[in-house]
Design a protein around this motif. Sequence first.
Motif, PDB file in Angstrom:
ATOM      1  N   PHE A   1       7.835  -7.868  10.137  1.00 14.45           N
ATOM      2  CA  PHE A   1       7.966  -6.646  10.921  1.00 14.45           C
ATOM      3  C   PHE A   1       8.813  -5.625  10.172  1.00 14.45           C
ATOM      4  O   PHE A   1       8.425  -4.472   9.994  1.00 14.45           O
TER       5      PHE A   1
ATOM      6  N   LEU B   1       6.762  -2.746  19.759  1.00 19.91           N
ATOM      7  CA  LEU B   1       6.673  -4.069  19.139  1.00 19.91           C
ATOM      8  C   LEU B   1       6.163  -5.083  20.160  1.00 19.91           C
ATOM      9  O   LEU B   1       5.268  -5.879  19.878  1.00 19.91           O
TER      10      LEU B   1
ATOM     11  N   GLN C   1       5.441  -4.143   8.387  1.00 22.30           N
ATOM     12  CA  GLN C   1       4.830  -3.384   9.474  1.00 22.30           C
ATOM     13  C   GLN C   1       5.555  -2.061   9.741  1.00 22.30           C
ATOM     14  O   GLN C   1       4.935  -0.997   9.804  1.00 22.30           O
TER      15      GLN C   1
ATOM     16  N   LEU D   1       2.083   0.969  14.518  1.00 19.45           N
ATOM     17  CA  LEU D   1       2.255  -0.469  14.289  1.00 19.45           C
ATOM     18  C   LEU D   1       0.913  -1.197  14.379  1.00 19.45           C
ATOM     19  O   LEU D   1       0.619  -2.086  13.597  1.00 19.45           O
TER      20      LEU D   1
END
Lengths: 213, 445
Positions: free
Chosen positions: A123, A39, A127, A101
């Motif tokens: 997220f 991330l 994602q 990602l």
Amino acid sequence: MWEFVSERWQDIAYRAFQHTSLVVQALVLATVIAIAVALLVTRVKALEPVANAISAIGLTIPSFALLGLLLPLVGIGTLPSVLLVTFYATLPILRNAVVGLMGVSPLLMESAQGMGMSAFGRFLRVQLPLAWPVIMAGLRTSAQMSMGVAAIAAYALGPGLGQYIFTGLTQIGGQNAVPYAVVGTVGIIILALLLDAILLLVSRLTTSKGIRA
Amino acid sequence: MSTASTEAAEPRDARDTGEARSADRSVSGAEIVFDDVTKTYPGQTAPAVDSLSLTIPAGQVVMFVGPSGCGKTTSLKMINRLHEPTSGTITIDGEDIRSKDETELRRHIGYVIQGGSLFPHMSVRDNIALVPRLLGWDKKRVASRVDELLDLVGLSPERYRDRYPRELSGGQQQRVGVARGLAADPPVLLMDEPFGAVDPITRQRLQDELMSIQEELQKTIVCVTHDIDEAIKLGDRILILQEGANIAQYDTPANILAAPANSFVEDFVGSDSSLKQLALMRVSELDLHDAVTARVGDDGAEAARAARSARQGGVIVLDDKRRPAAWVGLREAERVGTLRASSRDLEVVDHRATLNDALDSMLAASHGGVLVTGRRDEFLGVLEFDTVTEHIQTLTREARTGESDEYAITPSEDELQDSSVEDDTGSGSKHGSEDDADPSRGEQA
Ligand SMILES: Nc1ncnc2c1ncn2[C@@H]1O[C@H](COP(=O)(O)OP(=O)(O)OP(=O)(O)O)[C@@H](O)[C@H]1O
Ligand SMILES: [Mg+2]
């Protein structure tokens, strides 16, 4: 051989359980670490080559050597085993998590933003679910590898089937040397296959029907 | 400063229109005002949007057109703060958009982009429900809203709500995209080339649907397009932009076609403006031919006989709701015995479709005509190719000789006033129904 197994059945089962438990715990830890680092990498583009280099180089470090480096720092027992397995388990997941990602279409992410989803919501709900199949593939690779690495950890008196292998090696020429080594090795292979089957199932169950292959 | 000839008087008029509308019909849209807005991307010297000032009246559809890279998308994205202006302010209903939290602002602005960009891992229901859920609607309300919207965009809720995007066609995905944009009933809907990724026939259907939805909802819609014909068809107003989002012209489609502000607009709109006017004319303004119809399940031979005696080349088969189900030739009708629904897509246009669209459909069809449907897709009649070509010829002849005002290429100032008054009372807009054709276009010849 059969006798060898039936005499030690309980011990084998217990060690198999320990072995699996070590690998599963390390995998959970590794997944969390890998996703967190990935991330970060997707947010700070400059880190991508760094992350890729670490994944690539990390995998070339012999696990024995790393264990040797860990021992003076954390002593023997369970802790170095967990650290060792987690380290190796993280790398394939990290590589796949970055790819996964990053691979989510920027258009979709912007669409989510335009609809008023928060950064965390984007997220967690866009994602991550979209990258999930790729991350799970990394996790499966990682699980296979971790089974073997966990055996090495037995050298530091860690738990699991690895000790059978080491016992076999130290008793070479002795009466039970071969059965020890064979039971250790075959046991780990069986566990690896079982774990892979379970992970395949988990992967299917946790991947949205809309993106399942 | 981007100033076009018509622009100075624009904002006032526009606001007046907006107020008049909201007084007597339910405009749920909000007015958007750009005041001297400039956007320079980091690391660039030339601004992508250079001092744009613009008023988008409440409840109207404004189409942004212009060459690639002229700043359409940038301008659009500043409205929901996906991009922040370098200077200048944007207000919605008089309120500076920066005074609100950005996620909160966006939840009250619909956003639809090319291809619908549905989330592939969410079902149709979850895609549409996303913003209502973010807004904390309760389950029941969300569920009924999802079904209502699917109905609105012409998809049967039972059939489609549990599907995933990949199980839909491109056009269906785009419909769901529109439904998702409208989900929380936002006063403003932003669309960036919403119909760019579908084939021409589907695009035309989607446009027709958007028009009928807008007729009902009266949102403020800002829509970016590459397609001038789409802009003419859908827009109450068209904003034609040049490099740096400089306004070349901002006016109604009729005025832009009639009086392009400069050569840039002329080039952009295209030279043959009498042909372009086909996009301003609705199918409902032309004569439809009656046709011999039969019901699904009727005897084919009998229907064919009826058609022969009426000197018709085919039979139109309707379902129990009078919707076209098949269009069969006489021989085929005799051969099949019992008439059935066709599995092929029929060449059908809505009565609100433009002549442009009708021509498109005809070219794709095999019958030299198209079926025209009205409310709830009920069959109205057949529009024949000859009717349209005759009409075009009349138009061109009159444009050349200038002897008749009926299809005046340049409406006089008075006529424009008239039509805008009509607009305000809710009839005679170019989105109006067949009964109230635009008075400035005169009676049907
Ligand atoms: N995120 C960005 N960063 C830097 N420059 C950008 C960015 N987005 C757009 N631009 C530049 O700003 C200008 C306007 O772009 P914009 O996307 O608004 O054009 P557009 O009118 O929507 O074009 P198109 O019709 O091709 O979609 C272009 O010169 C483009 O290169
Ligand atoms: Mg664009």
